[in-house]
Enzyme design. Structure first.
Site, PDB file in Angstrom:
ATOM      1  N   ILE A   7       0.838  -1.189   0.000  1.00 58.05           N
ATOM      2  CA  ILE A   7       0.000   0.000   0.000  1.00 58.05           C
ATOM      3  C   ILE A   7       0.882   1.252   0.000  1.00 58.05           C
ATOM      4  CG2 ILE A   7      -1.873   1.207   1.155  1.00 58.05           C
ATOM      5  CD1 ILE A   7      -2.544  -1.639   0.095  1.00 58.05           C
TER       6      ILE A   7
ATOM      7  N   ARG B  64      -4.606   3.799 -13.593  1.00 56.78           N
ATOM      8  CA  ARG B  64      -3.856   3.247 -14.717  1.00 56.78           C
ATOM      9  C   ARG B  64      -3.679   4.278 -15.825  1.00 56.78           C
ATOM     10  NH1 ARG B  64      -7.679  -2.004 -14.365  1.00 56.78           N
ATOM     11  NH2 ARG B  64      -6.429  -3.224 -12.882  1.00 56.78           N
TER      12      ARG B  64
ATOM     13  N   GLU C  96      -1.227  -2.127 -10.451  1.00 53.45           N
ATOM     14  CA  GLU C  96      -2.405  -1.696 -11.226  1.00 53.45           C
ATOM     15  C   GLU C  96      -2.699  -2.657 -12.381  1.00 53.45           C
ATOM     16  OE1 GLU C  96      -3.863   0.586  -9.769  1.00 53.45           O
ATOM     17  OE2 GLU C  96      -2.437   1.962  -8.876  1.00 53.45           O
TER      18      GLU C  96
ATOM     19  N   PHE D  56     -10.401 -15.528 -18.003  1.00 60.21           N
ATOM     20  CA  PHE D  56      -9.970 -15.336 -16.626  1.00 60.21           C
ATOM     21  C   PHE D  56     -10.240 -16.553 -15.764  1.00 60.21           C
ATOM     22  CE2 PHE D  56     -10.202 -10.941 -18.000  1.00 60.21           C
ATOM     23  CZ  PHE D  56      -9.122 -10.364 -17.361  1.00 60.21           C
TER      24      PHE D  56
END
Length: 411
Positions: free
Chosen positions: A190, A270, A390, A410
């Protein structure tokens, strides 16, 4: 020795339609992309470039070598003073700049260092953006003006130790206790965590994934700093530990539930990376170009050799294609037409090409390429983090693959 803007090779151009002479060739802007910018765009760029030159570039090698970002709160207040925090947001003390202007700021900040751009991106595009878009009016009034001024630093808690690319698997949990919420869990990697005054934390609830505005002085909240990094060393990176953190009912972001909330914030961040990565690439390219014109081997500058010129030409092509792509996406964002898949397109291409430019620049500088006297190795190692945060290369490839085929790979 910097390459002077406006320097040119003589001759070789047809007169324009107006009958005047062709503009000179600028090695630092070979496509003439500055023509796409308004005077206001250029003013924003120059303001951020001057700040970075004054406050970051004289110190960044030392900060990087020491693995710290001293005076981060002072830097945040200075960035707030020039309007760089939450600059594309409207109201609440934010600058209300265009997406292109925000992108230009990201490019200039990352040309100084990726860690500085990350500070700004997490503050504005993640923490402030989440509150601005999904928060209550009371939350906006409480936090956004102070965050825009750099008086309060924010962080964004989504990634967990065991759940990076798959945020749907998060285990951080928020349960109701009367009218309160009680948060328990951990977040990892973070940016700004240990210096933040407020954290936007995403957690699983019985009602789905929700976002919470968490003052970092709340009992049970801690943010131990992560050490021993070999990338983004001039950046504060932390773990967030939520040990039965009790929050009032109005701490929840009221306007969103599910992954749509955090993913939209990530898309906004992004977008800044699409521009910022080209700043790191530009710094390396300009360093390599300057070095090639001044470093002599075998009796002449190494820039006079064909293989070096081929490297420089390829670097320039990818750098300015990337800037043009970023500009195009910025205009689409300003028009309200930018799709998340297009942001993935930009992030995938520009970070990947930026790393290759840095690596090629390192070969031109030879042994000097690994020295902190030059920016090349610092940018290259920073971009190794930018490549995977990201959204990793593979995740953005799959986003585009699904968009191209209509088939979800995915799962």
């Amino acid at each position: 020795m910097a390459v002077e803007r406006g320097s040119s090779f003589e001759g070789g151009g047809r007169a324009g339609r107006s009958g005047g002479a062709s503009p000179s060739f600028d090695p630092l802007d070979p496509l003439g992309l500055d023509d796409l910018l308004s005077d206001e765009d250029r003013a924003v760029r120059e303001t951020v470039r001057r700040w970075a030159a004054d406050r970051v570039l004289p110190n960044i090698a030392e900060w990087y070598e020491r693995g710290e970002l001293p005076g981060i709160r002072e830097l945040a207040r200075e960035l707030g003073a020039i309007g760089a925090l939450g600059m594309s947001l409207d109201g609440y003390g934010c600058a209300g700049a265009s997406a292109v202007q925000y992108g230009l700021a990201c490019l200039e900040l990352e040309a100084a260092d990726s860690g500085i751009r990350s500070l700004v991106s997490v503050q504005g595009s993640l923490a402030m953006y989440a509150i601005h878009r999904y928060g209550s009016e009371a939350q906006k009034r409480e936090w956004l003006p102070r965050m825009a001024a750099g008086e309060v630093i924010g962080c964004f808690g989504l990634t967990e130790p065991d759940h990076g690319s798959d945020p749907a698997g998060m285990t951080t949990y928020a349960k109701r206790d009367g009218t309160d919420w009680v948060l328990t869990g951990r977040k990892m990697w973070i940016t700004n965590g240990s210096v933040a005054g407020v954290a936007v934390v995403w957690a699983r609830t019985d009602e789905g994934i929700r976002g919470f505005v968490v003052p970092t002085d709340a009992p049970g909240f801690s943010a131990p700093e992560i050490r021993h990094k070999w990338s983004l060393r001039a950046s504060v990176t932390s773990e967030l530990v939520l040990d039965d953190v009790r929050l009032p009912a109005d701490a929840v972001l009221p306007e969103v539930s599910g992954l749509r909330g955090p993913l939209s914030c990530l898309s906004h961040a992004r977008y800044g990376i699409v521009w910022g990565s080209m700043g790191a690439a530009r710094s390396c390219f300009e360093s390599a170009l300057d070095y090639a014109r001044s470093r002599e081997q075998f009796g002449r500058p190494i820039g006079a050799f064909q293989l070096t010129q081929a490297k420089l030409a390829d670097m320039a092509v990818e750098l300015h294609k990337g800037i043009l792509l970023a500009h195009h996406l910025g205009r689409r964002m300003d028009a309200g037409r930018l799709r998340p898949e297009q942001v993935s397109f930009g992030k995938l291409n520009n970070v990947r090409e930026a790393i290759e430019i840095c690596r090629t620049a390192r070969t031109i500088l030879g042994a000097n390429g690994i020295s902190l006297e030059y920016p090349v190795m610092r940018h290259a190692t920073n971009l190794e983090s930018v490549l995977t945060y990201e959204g990793t290369v593979e995740m953005h490839q799959l986003v585009l693959g699904k968009a191209l085929t209509g088939l979800d790979a995915f799962r």
